[in-house]
Scaffold this motif. Structure first.
Motif, short mmCIF file in Angstrom:
data_model
loop_
_atom_site.label_atom_id
_atom_site.label_comp_id
_atom_site.label_asym_id
_atom_site.label_seq_id
_atom_site.Cartn_x
_atom_site.Cartn_y
_atom_site.Cartn_z
N ARG A 12 68.16 57.48 14.34
CA ARG A 12 67.36 58.19 15.32
C ARG A 12 66.09 57.72 15.81
N ARG A 13 65.30 57.27 14.62
CA ARG A 13 64.09 56.92 14.87
C ARG A 13 64.10 55.60 15.62
N PHE A 15 66.47 54.59 17.63
CA PHE A 15 66.77 55.23 19.10
C PHE A 15 65.68 55.63 19.98
N MET A 16 64.77 56.34 19.28
CA MET A 16 63.70 56.89 20.07
C MET A 16 62.79 55.93 20.36
N SER A 19 64.09 54.12 23.35
CA SER A 19 64.13 54.88 24.38
C SER A 19 62.71 54.85 25.12
N THR A 20 61.70 54.92 24.17
CA THR A 20 60.54 55.01 24.77
C THR A 20 59.99 53.62 25.57
N TYR A 194 55.38 62.30 24.08
CA TYR A 194 56.26 61.37 23.45
C TYR A 194 55.50 60.26 22.56
N GLN A 198 56.05 60.51 18.57
CA GLN A 198 56.65 59.32 17.48
C GLN A 198 55.62 58.96 16.54
N TRP A 260 65.71 63.80 24.87
CA TRP A 260 64.96 62.78 24.71
C TRP A 260 64.09 62.80 23.45
N GLY A 263 66.10 62.40 20.30
CA GLY A 263 66.75 61.08 20.22
C GLY A 263 68.23 61.07 19.99
N ARG A 378 72.14 56.82 29.50
CA ARG A 378 71.52 58.01 29.27
C ARG A 378 71.62 59.13 30.11
#
Length: 444
Positions: A12-13, A15-16, A19-20, A194, A198, A260, A263, A378
């Motif tokens: 998850r981390r 992916f986040m 994504s950012t 966001y 993070q 979002w 994640g 997405r």
């Protein structure tokens, strides 16, 4: 699907983080060959508009308001009056940039297949018809090798989601930039919130709440000359094959914020909904309220509510609750659990118009020959999140993400023509059947 584990919690981390970077246009991508990004004379980026309603008109105006050398060269719609009105409104809105509209009558296409002809004339395609048509239009744009801006949602049923995901994979191999109009991802305040999430400002997420509650919307009266197909297309918001219900068409924005920050996408949805106020036959088959509990693989729950009730309080917002604090998105604020402000974004000084920014960033990348944007997957993930919410409220059952995705559920007509029958028809009194929770079933 390839990213199923990633979206359901693993990594998850990472992916986040990715994504950012992608949402901010910061992820390093390969440079495209000149032949692969635009081919207009004198460096002009040629645009085709598919769907000439209000959102299509707005999106085209924003695309033509970018700093790049752009021209609108083709337009397509099912209805001549919508195309004519859109053409005139775009030129008026552009003011001294109205010369960027270069659409001769020969490039104005009408009918269900008009999109193919318009797409062929462009380098970049704007897809803004009612969302039920999005999968077939996206497929064609990818097939023809065009860069794409497509409005949300990207489908109205699981079969459409599958088509979009397959076309998205092809778009990646062709290095076609694709931006989906979930514009909070392009909004300064959300991006700054966001970043601080993070950085750990609210700790780990415990829950999320998302809302789109507002009053009534438009209705277009039936005219004697309308076929049933034309009537439904003119009133597309009230028919699921075209709109997906307002939880999909509208509330998707807030749901996307939840995904979002998580994640991930949820593994199940369950909830309730109905037609409490908006009950007349002019409202087709959709509900006027939905409440959904989305559960993620890590046990976190996102509570989602949307409604269209006249004279009831409005609320369009998202709140992300963590172990150390909470994010209040509309206020662009992060607070601890005692209410102390930990971060405040200055909207007056630093907020942007995200509808414009998504086009600015897309067209800047195209002009430079860069491949930066791959939003389609997405967009499909978030659209399916909204769809399983609708299936849950309609059926009263717990809907599993993977079961829905692989169900093949297709709510579309077999033929697209004005004399063809839509998938739902009125009874002798003009009323449309609608879902009954506990009775309506989708999956065994």
């Amino acid at each position: 699907m390839d990213n199923e584990k990633k979206f359901h919690g693993e990594g998850r981390r990472e992916f986040m983080k990715q994504s950012t970077l992608l949402a901010g246009g910061l992820l390093a991508m390969p440079i495209l060959s000149k032949a692969n990004y635009f081919s207009g004379a004198s460096g002009v980026i040629k645009i085709a508009l598919i769907g000439c309603g209000g959102r299509g008109t707005g999106a085209a105006t924003q695309a033509l308001s970018t700093k790049e050398n752009v021209q609108l060269v083709a337009m397509a719609d099912a209805f001549p009056d919508r195309l004519k009105e859109s053409y005139e409104n775009i030129k008026e809105a552009l003011g001294d940039k109205a010369n960027r509209v270069n659409v001769p009558e020969s490039n104005k296409f009408l009918g269900f297949d008009a999109y193919k002809q318009a797409i062929a004339l462009a380098d970049v395609v704007i897809l803004a018809t009612p969302p039920g048509f999005r999968p077939i239009h996206f497929e064609e744009a990818v097939k023809q090798g065009k860069h794409i801006f497509m409005e949300k949602p990207v489908a109205t049923d699981p079969a459409g989601i599958k088509r979009v995901l397959e076309a998205a994979a092809v778009a990646k191999t062709k290095k076609l930039n694709v931006v989906v109009g979930l514009q909070r991802r392009y909004q300064n305040s959300y991006r700054e919130l966001y970043k601080r999430f993070q950085d750990g400002m609210i700790g780990d997420i415990l829950s999320a709440q998302v809302w789109w509650n507002q009053g009534a919307l438009w209705v277009k009266p039936r005219k004697p000359e309308y076929t049933e197909m034309e009537y439904q297309m003119r009133n597309w918001y009230y028919f699921n094959w075209l709109c997906g219900d307002h939880i999909v068409e509208q509330h998707i924005h807030n749901i996307d914020v939840g995904n979002w920050f998580m994640g991930a996408t949820p593994v199940t949805a369950q909830g309730m909904g109905g037609r409490a106020v908006r009950t007349g036959k002019e409202y087709g088959e959709i509900f006027d309220h939905h409440y959904v509990e989305y559960r993620y693989a890590n046990g976190v729950v996102m509570n989602s509510q949307c409604r269209h009730w006249k004279d009831a309080p409005s609320k369009v917002d998202e709140e992300i609750v963590g172990t150390k604090g909470r994010i209040l998105c509309d206020r662009a604020q992060i607070v601890d659990h005692k209410g102390k402000v930990l971060y405040q974004f200055d909207k007056k000084k630093n907020e942007n118009n995200p509808y414009q920014t998504e086009h600015d960033e897309l067209f800047a990348a195209i002009a430079k020959g860069e491949y930066k944007f791959a939003d389609a997957e997405r967009g499909a993930q978030t659209t399916l999140t909204a769809i399983i919410g609708r299936l849950a409220t309609y059926s009263g059952q717990v809907i599993d993400w993977n079961v829905a995705l692989n169900s093949g559920l297709d709510i579309h007509p077999k033929t697209y023509a004005f004399d063809a029958q839509p998938p739902v028809l009125p009874d002798a009194s003009g009323n449309y059947a609608f879902a009954k929770p506990g009775i309506t079933k989708y999956f065994s």
